[in-house]
Structure formats: structure tokens, C-alpha cells
Design a protein around this motif. Structure first.
Motif, PDB file in Angstrom:
ATOM      1  N   LEU A  51      39.419  33.313  46.988  1.00 13.16           N
ATOM      2  CA  LEU A  51      39.655  34.359  47.988  1.00 13.16           C
ATOM      3  C   LEU A  51      38.847  35.622  47.707  1.00 13.16           C
ATOM      4  CD1 LEU A  51      43.550  34.048  48.320  1.00 13.16           C
ATOM      5  CD2 LEU A  51      41.785  33.051  49.811  1.00 13.16           C
ATOM      6  N   SER A  52      38.192  35.684  46.572  1.00  7.80           N
ATOM      7  CA  SER A  52      37.524  36.912  46.136  1.00  7.80           C
ATOM      8  C   SER A  52      36.081  36.989  46.601  1.00  7.80           C
ATOM      9  CB  SER A  52      37.556  37.003  44.602  1.00  7.80           C
ATOM     10  OG  SER A  52      38.869  37.130  44.129  1.00  7.80           O
ATOM     11  N   HIS A  53      35.540  38.203  46.505  1.00  2.18           N
ATOM     12  CA  HIS A  53      34.104  38.412  46.635  1.00  2.18           C
ATOM     13  C   HIS A  53      33.469  38.114  45.280  1.00  2.18           C
ATOM     14  CE1 HIS A  53      34.145  40.557  50.584  1.00  2.18           C
ATOM     15  NE2 HIS A  53      35.404  40.769  50.214  1.00  2.18           N
ATOM     16  N   GLY A  54      32.348  37.400  45.285  1.00  2.57           N
ATOM     17  CA  GLY A  54      31.628  37.152  44.050  1.00  2.57           C
ATOM     18  C   GLY A  54      31.955  35.815  43.423  1.00  2.57           C
ATOM     19  N   THR A  55      31.377  35.588  42.268  1.00  3.68           N
ATOM     20  CA  THR A  55      31.536  34.330  41.536  1.00  3.68           C
ATOM     21  C   THR A  55      32.353  34.576  40.269  1.00  3.68           C
ATOM     22  OG1 THR A  55      29.443  33.436  42.360  1.00  3.68           O
ATOM     23  CG2 THR A  55      30.313  32.475  40.332  1.00  3.68           C
ATOM     24  N   THR A  56      33.314  33.701  40.056  1.00  6.23           N
ATOM     25  CA  THR A  56      34.191  33.799  38.887  1.00  6.23           C
ATOM     26  C   THR A  56      33.937  32.614  37.961  1.00  6.23           C
ATOM     27  OG1 THR A  56      35.905  34.849  40.246  1.00  6.23           O
ATOM     28  CG2 THR A  56      36.576  33.982  38.092  1.00  6.23           C
ATOM     29  N   GLN A  57      33.705  32.912  36.709  1.00  3.68           N
ATOM     30  CA  GLN A  57      33.551  31.867  35.707  1.00  3.68           C
ATOM     31  C   GLN A  57      34.902  31.660  35.028  1.00  3.68           C
ATOM     32  OE1 GLN A  57      29.792  30.979  33.419  1.00  3.68           O
ATOM     33  NE2 GLN A  57      30.860  32.215  31.922  1.00  3.68           N
ATOM     34  N   VAL A  58      35.471  30.481  35.217  1.00  4.02           N
ATOM     35  CA  VAL A  58      36.803  30.174  34.702  1.00  4.02           C
ATOM     36  C   VAL A  58      36.649  29.305  33.459  1.00  4.02           C
ATOM     37  CG1 VAL A  58      39.075  29.211  35.226  1.00  4.02           C
ATOM     38  CG2 VAL A  58      37.682  30.219  37.066  1.00  4.02           C
ATOM     39  N   ARG A  59      37.177  29.773  32.357  1.00  6.45           N
ATOM     40  CA  ARG A  59      37.085  29.038  31.102  1.00  6.45           C
ATOM     41  C   ARG A  59      38.433  28.419  30.730  1.00  6.45           C
ATOM     42  NH1 ARG A  59      32.441  29.526  28.421  1.00  6.45           N
ATOM     43  NH2 ARG A  59      31.005  31.197  28.993  1.00  6.45           N
ATOM     44  N   SER A  60      38.382  27.301  30.049  1.00  3.72           N
ATOM     45  CA  SER A  60      39.570  26.567  29.571  1.00  3.72           C
ATOM     46  C   SER A  60      40.476  26.140  30.717  1.00  3.72           C
ATOM     47  CB  SER A  60      40.363  27.408  28.558  1.00  3.72           C
ATOM     48  OG  SER A  60      39.557  27.730  27.451  1.00  3.72           O
ATOM     49  N   LEU A  61      39.880  25.828  31.861  1.00  2.00           N
ATOM     50  CA  LEU A  61      40.662  25.347  33.001  1.00  2.00           C
ATOM     51  C   LEU A  61      41.290  24.005  32.658  1.00  2.00           C
ATOM     52  CD1 LEU A  61      41.197  26.019  36.110  1.00  2.00           C
ATOM     53  CD2 LEU A  61      39.489  24.235  36.540  1.00  2.00           C
ATOM     54  N   ARG A  97      41.866  44.664  48.058  1.00  2.00           N
ATOM     55  CA  ARG A  97      40.779  43.711  48.323  1.00  2.00           C
ATOM     56  C   ARG A  97      40.473  42.934  47.045  1.00  2.00           C
ATOM     57  NH1 ARG A  97      34.531  45.240  49.911  1.00  2.00           N
ATOM     58  NH2 ARG A  97      33.932  43.205  50.793  1.00  2.00           N
ATOM     59  N   TYR A  98      40.325  41.648  47.206  1.00  2.00           N
ATOM     60  CA  TYR A  98      40.050  40.806  46.045  1.00  2.00           C
ATOM     61  C   TYR A  98      38.624  41.001  45.538  1.00  2.00           C
ATOM     62  CZ  TYR A  98      44.323  38.002  46.379  1.00  2.00           C
ATOM     63  OH  TYR A  98      45.630  37.577  46.368  1.00  2.00           O
ATOM     64  N   HIS A  99      38.501  41.159  44.217  1.00  2.00           N
ATOM     65  CA  HIS A  99      37.196  41.216  43.561  1.00  2.00           C
ATOM     66  C   HIS A  99      37.230  40.308  42.340  1.00  2.00           C
ATOM     67  CE1 HIS A  99      35.434  44.510  45.884  1.00  2.00           C
ATOM     68  NE2 HIS A  99      36.628  45.092  45.846  1.00  2.00           N
ATOM     69  N   SER A 100      36.183  39.558  42.147  1.00  2.00           N
ATOM     70  CA  SER A 100      36.121  38.682  40.974  1.00  2.00           C
ATOM     71  C   SER A 100      36.067  39.512  39.698  1.00  2.00           C
ATOM     72  CB  SER A 100      34.887  37.785  41.047  1.00  2.00           C
ATOM     73  OG  SER A 100      34.688  37.125  39.810  1.00  2.00           O
ATOM     74  N   PRO A 101      36.801  39.091  38.677  1.00  2.00           N
ATOM     75  CA  PRO A 101      36.685  39.765  37.377  1.00  2.00           C
ATOM     76  C   PRO A 101      35.440  39.319  36.615  1.00  2.00           C
ATOM     77  CG  PRO A 101      38.272  37.984  37.221  1.00  2.00           C
ATOM     78  CD  PRO A 101      37.851  38.056  38.675  1.00  2.00           C
ATOM     79  N   GLY A 102      34.678  38.407  37.210  1.00  2.00           N
ATOM     80  CA  GLY A 102      33.476  37.900  36.555  1.00  2.00           C
ATOM     81  C   GLY A 102      33.770  36.692  35.695  1.00  2.00           C
ATOM     82  N   GLU A 103      34.662  36.842  34.759  1.00  2.00           N
ATOM     83  CA  GLU A 103      35.039  35.736  33.876  1.00  2.00           C
ATOM     84  C   GLU A 103      36.513  35.863  33.547  1.00  2.00           C
ATOM     85  OE1 GLU A 103      32.358  34.269  30.711  1.00  2.00           O
ATOM     86  OE2 GLU A 103      33.984  34.802  29.321  1.00  2.00           O
TER      87      GLU A 103
END
Length: 673
Positions: free
Chosen positions: A37-47, A239-245
Motif C-alpha cells: 500500500l506504500s509509496h516506494g520499494t520495501t526490502q523485507v528481510r527474514s520473511l 500517508r503510507y511511506h516505505s521504511p526502505g527496509e
């Protein structure tokens, strides 16, 4: 693990070592949707890699999100950033409530045409309170089956619906906290110019899961204001914003099984209790408070920010009476711990169990009674009194109801004082949240060697014993030993090392055999990591293997190696002397044979399919010579064990031979049909 019909756990004796937990399901699916739902790309670790996260990832792909799976629990999600999801779409969400409920809310607000469905049990799990709240807002959500339950249709083909946001949105909180979570995650999409208020009707259950939601919303830029647990405000301009990682914390619910294990099991020799890695005392997950209950029952638990250490303390465990509203999932583990407590354990405020993957109150009561416990079941409670003595425990086949937590909890019953085995039906259901659970359990537990079951399948060359053993092992979830491959591997390793197979080199060959770096992986044989499956099946290697097997020092060197394959949960061993020499006390011994003509025809067909030219007559002559050599050798000659069951496969298919061996095995197990 593979979806075998059942997994038999032998009586377990002790536990020790370290276990690394998988990522949290609750956090994983929340993070995936928030990233989408956010703007940008999120890198999700240990999913977490599980059934529930896979259906969420598949749904996000269908909706137009960028999903880049990098392996090792690393996934990159490129969010919609305010864009319309791809529509129309039909989304299959399995039995994942953490996907069905939040996606329903988000898609209803974003607009488009969607159908959301799942497995049969998902269509029995209520969603009416969430749909009622969405309809308050003006969303068009229709039931495609029974009123109040999935499957659902969202009908906003014209785009985003006009929403009524002036009044607070009311939602019940006493059935599932996922309804509130769904609204909290979806409504920031509409908070452009005004505050959005959610009011909870009734007592909110599972508050710690709402805490997880709020913590993660903050990571993605949404600062929800909370007034107790009844009123939540999403500020205007959110507003949703990606935390980046973002890193997914290990699953605290999964930690409960190993906390309980540490509390129940005697410590393994040389081990200082059980170390649990990936989640610690300051976890954001409510189920970490399972530690408090385990301590109250007698467990000794210490920890840090990212790990826990557990040892058995008070024994027997102490019975407790506990309101479990704050740990609804982990509380299931307490029900099985109660089997080891002195007195009656009471678990209350667990009404939400009835609308989970199955009716967990009834399921838990039913299966505990099978083991010999006395259970009083109420609308929102269980009272559990363990068997009064070891003699009152019963060997039981535990029905798991396609519920991952039932399977994981009841595995702990294998520590029962009566030293009885426990059967877990449909063990593969753990894939919903913890696919490697049983592998992890076996890595930190031990059983007496004599308690680990062994099935021996002996017979002459080309009788089909290797195929039969592999199939039986796969059906039972047991480990596999192809002893013939060990001799072939020794012959191959000798050839690679330039050692002639000759009695004069017996000592060197024995030393080589004792340190073979061999591993069986499904139907592959690995030597020092290289796949040599086809190489060792060559006829020349087979004849060399027969020569190697006649050397007493080599055979002795391989005995210890073969004994080392007897590991949890059990072993299927094939060869020529498994039942007579290596495992003389095996639980089941089968001597598989077939006529020389039949074996020659089978081998001919196999070799021709691989492009190897030969004749049936020459193969038959070779087999008869090999049989004579194996039967006449002075050390461990080929012959049926006195207590072996004879099986002539000349006129049988592979499936028929497998079925026969499994029937014999089932007849020897202590579980009623």
C-alpha cells in the motif's frame, strides 16, 4: 515437510541445543500488505516462507504490486503508491485470515472488482463484523455463499467508492481482532483531509495483536492515536511511506513450542538447556508473554533482546489457572503442557479458539482425552487434568484438523512418562506457519536408540528393494539408508583414490569406508556433495561393490556408519544384511525377492532407458552369479532373517509392494484404526 498421511513420533527422552525460529506470520503478512500500500520499494528481510505468506504474495502479484523474491527470506515489494490495484481479480487466500481480512478492507476502499475465496474452512470463519463496518462506509461487499462468511465479492468497477467518513466506524472486537487490524491498515488510504475514527464495540480480544499492528503502522508512517482499546484515530493527512527496509521478527507463537519443550524435557547430556534464537524478551509480539505462563508452571527462562534460554525447573509442572485473552494462539501450548502438571490447569477467555483454523476448544479437548487426560470443555474455557499415572496414558493418533498449531502442540506429548509413541496425522499442515517444524524439533531432541523404529528391507540384487525402501520412507517421513550404496560408494571412492579392490588393500579400503562423506537426499546419493546416483549404479561398480563387501574390515568399518543413520523419527534401511546383522532387533523385517528372469527384465528395461546396450540373458547370468557370491560369502551372507516377512514381487507393481509393507507396519503400531 512433505504431506505424508501421518508421522509417528517415538517416545522422546531429552532436549538441548539451539533452534532458530522462522519469521512471525502475523508480522510477515502485515508487512507485506503495508509495503504493497506504500509509496516506494520495501526490502523485507527474514520473511516467513509458509502457506499463508505465499497466498499473500500471490495476491499482491495479481493486484499489480512488484514482488521480487531474492531467496533466504529476502523479498522486495514495490507498492501501489496510491494507484488502483489491477482489476478485476479473483484471489485465492487459502486459510490465511491474515490475508483474507486485511485484503478485504483494503480492496473495498481502493475500488475495483474482486472475488476473495479460500479453502472450505476459510469459508467457515466469520467475516461479517468486518463487512458490516465496510458497508457503514458505503462499500459494496457481497457474500457469495453463506451470510457472514467468505467467499466475497467487492463491486466497485467505477473506481474508489464515495465513503461516509464523518461518523466513527464501529466494529465488534469480541470475535476476532483481525477485523480491527484490517480497518486500521486500510483506512489510512482515505485519511486525506480528515481524521478517521474507529470505535470498538464490546470487549476487544487479542489486544497484543493490535499492538503489533500499531507498531508496524508507525514504521510505515501512520501514527494512530489510541484511547484505551475502544477508540482509535487515524490523523488527517496520513500517508503510507516505505521504511526502505524492515526485518521480520521471529515468531513468538512458534517459540512457545520450544519454551514448553525446555520446560518439559530433561536436559541432554552436555547441554545447558535449550537456546531459542530470533525472538527475545523485548519482542513486540504479545505471545512473548507465554513466558510468564511457562514460568508460573515451573520453567526456568532467561533471555536477551534476541534470544531465550529455557531449562526444566519445577517437576512435575505446576497447574495454573489463567485468563488467556492476551495469548490466544500460544495458549494452545499450555493445554499440552498441562499433561505434565500436578493438578488441574484451567485456561479461560479462549472463545476465539472456536473461529480459528478449526474449533480449537473442541479439537483440543477431543485429542487430549485420547491421550488419557480428563477434560472439561466450556464455551470459552478448558480444564485439563493429566492422566493420574503412567499406566493411564494411551498411545494416540492425533487428528490435526488441518490446523498447524494442533500438530505442533501435540508433538510435545511424545515426552509422556509411559514412553508411548504419538502419531500426528497430516503433519504437513505445519506448512501454514512453520514448514520445518519437525526438522527443528528432531534437531534438538533425542530418543533412546532402541525406541527409534527401524524397518529393514533385504533381498538380492535388482529385486526392487531400493525403490521400495525409498517409497516407504517417503510415506512414513522416515530417514533412508541404502546400504548397498555404501559399498558402491566405497568402490567408487577407491577407484577415485587409485586403491585397487584387493584383499591386500583391505586396511586402506576400511579406512576409506569409515570416513565416507555420504548423504542421501530424496532419491539422490551424494558423495562429498557430488551427485553420484547414476555413477554408482553402473554394472562394473556393482561387481566391485560385491568384492568390497566380502572384506571383513570394510564391513566392520561401515557398521558404525550404518548405525548412525538410526535417527529421529525412524529409519528404513535396505540392503542384504540389514535384518540379520546391522539391525537384528528391527521392528519390521522384509525379505524382498523376485525371480532371476523377472529381475533381469527389470534391469534390462532400466538400462535400455538410459541408453546402455545389454541383453536379458547376460543380465540374468550376472544376477545369478551375484546371488551365488552373496549367499556363499563367509561374512554376513545374503539370507532372510528368521523373523523376516517374505515378499515376492515378481507379479506385483511398485505400488502393491509398498502397500503390503505399509499394511504390515500399520499392524505392528499401537494405534487403533
Amino acid at each position: 515437510m512433505q504431506r505424508t498421511p501421518f508421522l509417528d513420533l517415538p517416545p522422546l527422552a531429552c532436549a538441548g541445543g539451539s533452534v532458530a525460529l522462522p519469521g512471525s506470520k502475523s508480522i510477515s503478512n502485515r508487512v507485506l500488505l503495508l509495503a504493497a500500500l506504500s509509496h516506494g520499494t520495501t526490502q523485507v528481510r527474514s520473511l516467513l516462507d509458509s502457506d499463508d505468506t505465499r497466498v499473500m504474495l500471490d495476491a499482491l502479484r495479481q493486484l499489480g504490486c512488484g514482488v521480487d523474491e531474492r531467496g533466504g527470506g529476502l523479498v522486495r515489494i514495490t507498492g501501489l503508491g496510491g494507484a488502483q490495484p489491477r482489476s478485476p481479480a479473483r484471489l485465492f487466500l487459502g486459510n490465511a485470515g491474515t490475508a483474507m481480512r486485511p485484503l478485504t478492507a483494503a480492496l473495498a476502499l481502493l475500488g475495483g472488482e474482486y472475488e476473495l475465496s479460500g479453502i472450505a474452512r476459510m469459508h467457515e470463519r466469520p467475516i461479517g463484523d468486518l463487512v458490516d463496518a465496510l458497508r457503514q462506509l458505503g462499500c459494496q461487499v457481497a457474500y457469495l455463499g453463506n451470510e457472514g462468511y467468505p467467499p466475497l465479492r467487492i463491486a466497485h468497477g467505477g473506481g474508489r467508492p464515495a465513503l461516509q467518513l464523518d461518523a466513527p466506524i464501529r466494529v465488534r472486537g469480541d470475535v476476532s481482532s483481525q477485523f480491527l487490524t484490517a480497518l486500521l491498515m486500510a483506512l489510512p488510504l482515505t485519511a486525506d483531509t480528515q481524521d478517521i475514527v474507529i470505535e470498538v464495540a464490546g470487549e476487544l480480544i487479542s489486544k497484543p495483536y493490535i499492538h503489533i499492528t500499531l507498531e508496524l503502522l508507525a514504521r510505515f508512517g501512520i501514527a494512530v492515536q489510541r484511547e484505551g482499546w475502544r477508540r482509535f484515530t487515524i490523523p488527517a493527512g496520513s500517508r503510507y511511506h516505505s521504511p526502505g527496509e524492515i526485518h521480520v521478527e521471529a515468531d513468538a507463537s512458534s517459540a512457545s513450542y520450544f519454551i514448553a519443550l525446555g520446560a518439559i524435557a530433561a536436559g541432554a547430556k552436555g547441554q545447558n538447556g535449550l537456546n531459542i534464537e530470533g525472538v527475545g524478551l523485548d519482542s513486540i509480539q504479545g505471545d512473548i508473554r507465554f513466558i510468564e505462563a511457562a514460568r508460573a508452571m515451573g520453567a526456568q527462562i532467561t533471555g536477551s533482546a534476541n534470544s531465550l534460554q529455557v531449562q526444566r525447573g519445577t517437576w512435575p509442572l505446576r497447574a495454573i489457572s489463567l485468563d488467556c485473552n492476551h495469548i490466544p494462539d500460544a495458549a494452545m501450548t499450555l493445554a499440552v503442557m498441562a499433561l505434565y502438571a500436578e493438578g488441574t490447569t484451567e485456561l479461560t477467555n479462549i472463545a476465539s479458539w472456536r473461529v480459528k483454523e478449526t474449533d480449537r476448544i473442541t479439537a483440543m479437548a477431543t485429542e487430549l482425552r485420547k491421550l488419557g487426560a480428563t477434560v472439561d470443555e466450556g464455551a470459552d474455557y478448558l480444564r485439563i487434568t493429566p492422566p493420574a499415572s503412567p499406566a493411564e496414558w494411551r498411545a494416540a493418533s492425533i487428528h490435526t484438523y488441518d490446523d498447524h498449531r494442533m500438530a505442533m502442540c501435540f508433538a510435545l506429548a511424545a515426552f509422556n512418562p509411559a514412553r508411548l509413541p504419538v502419531r500426528i496425522e497430516d503433519p504437513g499442515c505445519v506448512a501454514k506457519t512453520y514448514p520445518d517444524y519437525f526438522h527443528a524439533l528432531f534437531a534438538v531432541t533425542k530418543a533412546a536408540s532402541a525406541d527409534i523404529p527401524v524397518i529393514c528391507i533385504d533381498g538380492p540384487t535388482a529385486s526392487g528393494k531400493g525403490t521400495l525402501a525409498a517409497a516407504v520412507a517417503a510415506r512414513l517421513g522416515y530417514r533412508l539408508l541404502d546400504s548397498g550404496a555404501l559399498y558402491r560408494l566405497t568402490a567408487l571412492a577407491a577407484s577415485q583414490a587409485g586403491i585397487a579392490i584387493d584383499p591386500a588393500n583391505e586396511a586402506a579400503l576400511a579406512q576409506l569406508a569409515a570416513s565416507l562423506p555420504v548423504r542421501f537426499q530424496a532419491e539422490c546419493v551424494l558423495l562429498a556433495g557430488a551427485d553420484v546416483t547414476d555413477t554408482i549404479r553402473q554394472e562394473t561398480i556393482g561387481m566391485q561393490a560385491s568384492a568390497v563387501s566380502r572384506l571383513p574390515a570394510v564391513r566392520q568399518a561401515l557398521v558404525a556408519l550404518q548405525h548412525g543413520f538410526r535417527q529421529l523419527p525412524g529409519l528404513v534401511a535396505d540392503g542384504r544384511d540389514m535384518g540379520t546383522v546391522i539391525f537384528p532387533a528391527a521392528n519390521l523385517k522384509v525379505y524382498l525377492t523376485a525371480s532371476a528372469q523377472c529381475r533381469a527384465e527389470r534391469r534390462h528395461k532400466q538400462l535400455i532407458s538410459k541408453g546402455i546396450s545389454t541383453t536379458i540373458d547376460s543380465l540374468r547370468a550376472d544376477l545369478e552369479a551375484r546371488d551365488a557370491s552373496d549367499m556363499q560369502r563367509s561374512t554376513a551372507p545374503l539370507k532372510p532373517a528368521q523373523d523376516a516377512l517374505l515378499l515376492d514381487s515378481s507379479g506385483l507393481t511398485v505400488d502393491q509392494t509398498v502397500a503390503q509393507v505399509l499394511d504390515w507396519w500399520q499392524a505392528r503400531r499401537p494405534f487403533s484404526a
